[in-house]
Design a protein around this motif. Structure first.
Motif, PDB file in Angstrom:
ATOM      1  N   UNK A 135      16.231 -30.778  39.199  1.00  0.00           N
ATOM      2  CA  UNK A 135      17.599 -30.581  38.714  1.00  0.00           C
ATOM      3  C   UNK A 135      18.495 -31.802  38.872  1.00  0.00           C
ATOM      4  N   UNK A 139      16.088 -34.483  35.768  1.00  0.00           N
ATOM      5  CA  UNK A 139      16.400 -33.601  34.644  1.00  0.00           C
ATOM      6  C   UNK A 139      16.491 -34.466  33.378  1.00  0.00           C
ATOM      7  N   UNK A 142      21.579 -36.825  30.172  1.00  0.00           N
ATOM      8  CA  UNK A 142      22.073 -38.170  30.461  1.00  0.00           C
ATOM      9  C   UNK A 142      22.610 -38.333  31.872  1.00  0.00           C
ATOM     10  N   UNK A 159      12.980 -36.644  28.713  1.00  0.00           N
ATOM     11  CA  UNK A 159      12.788 -35.282  29.233  1.00  0.00           C
ATOM     12  C   UNK A 159      11.539 -35.327  30.111  1.00  0.00           C
ATOM     13  N   UNK A 162       9.248 -32.237  30.236  1.00  0.00           N
ATOM     14  CA  UNK A 162       8.884 -31.584  28.969  1.00  0.00           C
ATOM     15  C   UNK A 162       8.133 -32.516  28.033  1.00  0.00           C
TER      16      UNK A 162
ATOM     17  N   UNK B 180      24.354 -38.872  22.304  1.00  0.00           N
ATOM     18  CA  UNK B 180      24.821 -38.047  23.420  1.00  0.00           C
ATOM     19  C   UNK B 180      24.574 -36.553  23.230  1.00  0.00           C
ATOM     20  N   UNK B 182      22.282 -33.494  21.369  1.00  0.00           N
ATOM     21  CA  UNK B 182      21.088 -33.131  20.613  1.00  0.00           C
ATOM     22  C   UNK B 182      21.445 -32.034  19.607  1.00  0.00           C
ATOM     23  N   UNK B 238      16.920 -30.577  22.448  1.00  0.00           N
ATOM     24  CA  UNK B 238      17.328 -30.906  23.814  1.00  0.00           C
ATOM     25  C   UNK B 238      16.232 -30.383  24.742  1.00  0.00           C
ATOM     26  N   UNK B 239      15.756 -31.239  25.628  1.00  0.00           N
ATOM     27  CA  UNK B 239      14.722 -30.846  26.599  1.00  0.00           C
ATOM     28  C   UNK B 239      15.166 -31.290  27.980  1.00  0.00           C
ATOM     29  N   UNK B 242      19.613 -28.967  32.773  1.00  0.00           N
ATOM     30  CA  UNK B 242      19.604 -28.403  34.131  1.00  0.00           C
ATOM     31  C   UNK B 242      19.443 -26.880  34.145  1.00  0.00           C
ATOM     32  N   UNK B 253      28.726 -27.270  27.493  1.00  0.00           N
ATOM     33  CA  UNK B 253      29.008 -28.612  28.029  1.00  0.00           C
ATOM     34  C   UNK B 253      28.840 -29.710  26.977  1.00  0.00           C
ATOM     35  N   UNK B 254      28.520 -29.328  25.759  1.00  0.00           N
ATOM     36  CA  UNK B 254      28.421 -30.306  24.679  1.00  0.00           C
ATOM     37  C   UNK B 254      27.145 -31.123  24.684  1.00  0.00           C
ATOM     38  N   UNK B 255      26.084 -30.610  25.353  1.00  0.00           N
ATOM     39  CA  UNK B 255      24.806 -31.336  25.335  1.00  0.00           C
ATOM     40  C   UNK B 255      24.033 -31.064  24.050  1.00  0.00           C
TER      41      UNK B 255
END
Lengths: 310, 419
Positions: A135, A139, A142, A159, A162, B180, B182, B238-239, B242, B253-255
């Motif tokens: 975590x 992780x 970014x 990643x 993954x 920034x 995905x 996105x991989x 958290x 959170x805008x990921x």
């Protein structure tokens, strides 16, 4: 009456030694039988039955569970995962812990402090360490530590857990285990190093041996042979038992990916997860136990463990 | 009497042994407060604040038994599966099932009679997987569903509209991916676990047919799954977030611009993004096919090993059949779920407008529930193959052929058991 007294005295032993022996050892022996040997025997029994969602099955299936487990790609893949993991983690931990021990042993100052610093991770739980690695450090976004550092050099976010090509997850799995166990083995090597008589080094110096690699190769390493054998054996056994960090790093609520799935994780899902196929899981456990026994015996013979000169 | 060191140590050892031999499951015997027998009821840990207090309040209000609620974090389904093998397990428990093996193994009680007169008022899509041999083995508590959340402003900036086909989803995700942010989050495993059979249903197929055969032995299945690989190859997914897909954090959170998650996440998304989001079903994956959303329900079941079977059934009837006020409260006051009773769902104002209303429409128009014949072994085989297709680029046709073989064998096994 007298005969009974005599029998009791004989059983109790001189100064009741036998009696006290069983008072102290008995509960633990009982625990061993109840919690280890009985489940082991029961597991072997279950492996010959169709035991879906039951521990008292009635459908005898002979060796069917064994054959289906051996034909199962997922099980054989899990054995390969174990082989890859062992082939990597055993030598790297060995070299790292030996290097740390040699370094700490040579230090005149702060030896006790550094010994504690390197040993401290051994006190950390595998579960906690795995979660920190997953975590915070590795992780895939970014703000993960590893990605932040790499980002300073313009690298794209990775990643770690993954990505299968390249298999970055191995980096995470191996580093967490190295961090956790290198300190413990360092202590074992340190004990071994401190057992070597200084006169051997003095004699070597008198004979003209150059300090460094020559002394390490001809004096230190041969003198550490018994420690090295013990360390290797412990490392291999620990690798066989790999579960916690794999499970906590890679599983999620919906299961576990097909890669980096060691045998214990696979058997856990088969027998104790929702699958609840206790017959098949037990057959896998018996097969795994046999493999471990063969490897342990082979390794012991290879190292000449228990030979008289040891 | 002289007390020496040995006596003290021996007494300690004996006491320790006696203590270790003791056991307290906290439910045997009659209740001490005159409320009848003790019953143990298990729930998995819900993330929404207040749910635990609510279920404890319901249990406290029941006056014919002393019901103690256990709130169990961790791998709940695995915990209950193991606990059902022992007598120290729960009397009443919620279950994401029960599985066919649990029913065939006689681990749960037949609850058909509890639904007398009200069966038609339960959502039939989620009641069906809890029905085997014409009998009901759990009472659905609430209906949950999964769906696609998308950020309206990000789609508008990119000049895109919510995707209506899998091809469009792949294109949109690629378009929305920046350094920034995905494009899409399907879970840290790339979607193998969260999506499950959804792409197959969106391709007009199924996991298991009504006749009990493999439902995806069709080239359309391989084509749909190959599209998921395209998302991975495009780096649109996105991989390594958290928190995983079930938590909307990555989206709020805008990921990511789009996320596959559950209806339960809707209040948190609304709180974080206001009206800057919309929801969609998983888009159609083949020409002429319909979109799909998975629906499911935790149900209340009774352990066959319960010492108080009838009392446990009476409690389940009271809570999940008679006390409709509690059912409504449980579904709508904490997290966000659709009540399992059609009459309650119709009366729920919060489900009549905005994204919630869309979600309800998807669940009734495009919802599918995993069939009871889809056993854990089949699920693992399929998910493994899906993971290899998405992440490792394995050939979808050959992977699916292997899965079809395994699932066929598994279907033969469970059918043989039932005959």
């Amino acid at each position: 009456m007298r005969r009974r007294e005599r029998l009791w005295r004989r059983l109790a032993g001189p100064q009741n030694r036998n009696l006290w022996f069983w008072v102290f050892v008995g509960p633990f022996a009982l625990g061993l039988v109840v919690f280890t040997y009985v489940p082991l025997g029961w597991s072997v029994y279950l492996s010959f039955f169709d035991a879906h969602n039951t521990v008292s099955p009635t459908d005898f299936v002979g060796f069917d569970n064994y054959t289906s487990m051996l034909r199962n790609d997922a099980f054989t893949d899990s054995l390969w995962t174990f082989v890859v993991f062992t082939a990597f983690i055993v030598p790297t931990t060995f070299v790292l812990s030996l290097s740390l021990a040699l370094m700490v042993n040579r230090m005149r100052r702060a030896q006790a402090f550094l010994r504690s610093v390197f040993f401290l991770p051994a006190a950390c739980s595998y579960v906690v360490a795995a979660l920190i690695w997953k975590m915070s450090i590795f992780n895939g976004v970014r703000f993960g530590l590893a990605n932040t550092v790499l980002g300073w050099f313009g690298a794209e976010q990775t990643a770690w857990l993954s990505t299968t090509d390249p298999p970055w997850y191995w980096l995470v799995i191996v580093t967490v285990r190295l961090w956790l166990q290198a300190g413990f083995y360092m202590i074992l090597f340190l004990a071994g190093l401190q057992r070597i008589s200084p006169t051997l080094y003095e004699a070597a110096a008198v004979d003209g041996a150059r300090p460094g690699w020559q002394v390490l190769r001809h004096i230190t390493l041969p003198q550490l042979r018994t420690t090295s054998v013990a360390v290797t054996l412990l490392l291999v056994i620990n690798a066989f038992q790999a579960f916690d960090e794999f499970y906590n790093l890679l599983s999620d609520a919906r299961g576990y990916p097909p890669y980096a799935r060691p045998p214990l994780v696979y058997l856990y899902y088969t027998a104790l997860g929702q699958g609840q196929n206790l017959g098949l899981g037990s057959a896998g456990a018996v097969l795994l136990a046999l493999i471990i026994a063969v490897v342990a015996i082979g390794q012991a013979r290879w190292f000449g463990l228990g030979r008289k000169e040891d | 009497m002289t007390i020496d060191r040995r006596t003290v140590l021996a007494s300690g050892a004996a006491l320790g042994l006696l203590t270790a031999c003791g056991s307290n499951t906290g439910r045997d015997g009659d209740g001490s407060d005159g409320k009848g027998p003790k019953l143990s009821q298990w729930y998995h840990q819900y993330g929404e604040a207040g749910t635990e207090q609510a279920v404890k309040r319901y249990a406290e209000a029941y006056d014919k038994a002393d019901v103690s609620v256990q709130w169990r974090p961790g791998n709940y389904d695995e915990q209950t599966a193991a606990a059902l093998l022992t007598k120290s397990g729960p009397d009443v428990f919620e279950v994401n099932g029960p599985t066919l093996d649990q029913i065939q193994g006689g681990q749960v009680l037949d609850l058909t009679d509890l639904l007398d007169g009200v069966k038609d008022d339960f959502n039939q899509a989620v009641l069906a997987p809890k029905t085997y041999d014409g009998r009901n083995w759990a009472i659905p508590q609430v209906v949950d569903m999964q769906l696609l959340y998308y950020r309206k402003s990000l789609l508008a900036d990119a000049g895109r509209t919510p995707p209506t086909s899998l091809d469009e989803l792949v294109d949109t995700a690629k378009e929305l991916t920046t350094k920034k942010v995905k494009g899409l989050f399907l879970g840290n495993d790339g979607g193998a676990g969260a999506l499950g059979g959804t792409p197959l249903y969106a391709a007009g197929l199924s996991l298991v047919t009504d006749e009990g055969e493999v439902g995806f032995d069709d080239p359309a299945a391989a084509r749909a799954l190959a599209q998921l690989r395209a998302l991975y190859e495009d780096r649109s997914l996105l991989l390594g977030a958290p928190s995983d897909w079930s938590d909307p954090s990555a989206f709020t959170q805008g990921l990511t611009a789009m996320q596959w998650s559950g209806l339960w996440a809707l209040p948190a998304v609304e709180k974080a993004l206001g009206d800057d989001f919309g929801v969609a079903a998983f888009p159609a994956a083949a020409p002429g096919a319909e979109p799909a959303v998975p629906v499911g329900a935790y149900g209340s079941a009774v352990s066959a090993r319960s010492a108080h079977k009838q009392e446990a059934k009476d409690f389940v009837r009271w809570l999940w059949v008679e006390k409709t006020g509690y059912q409504r409260d449980f579904a709508l006051s904490y997290g966000f779920h659709i009540p399992a009773r059609l009459s309650l769902a119709k009366k729920a104002d919060v489900l009549t407008e905005g994204p919630a209303a869309d979600a309800v429409r998807f669940s009734t128009g495009h919802g599918y529930a995993e069939p009871l014949l889809w056993t854990p072994a089949s699920r693992v085989a399929y998910q493994d193959a899906l993971s290899r297709i998405i992440k490792s680029g394995a050939n979808p046709e050959s992977e699916l052929r292997s899965v079809v073989r395994k699932v066929s064998a598994e279907l033969d096994r469970v059918k043989k058991k039932s005959s």
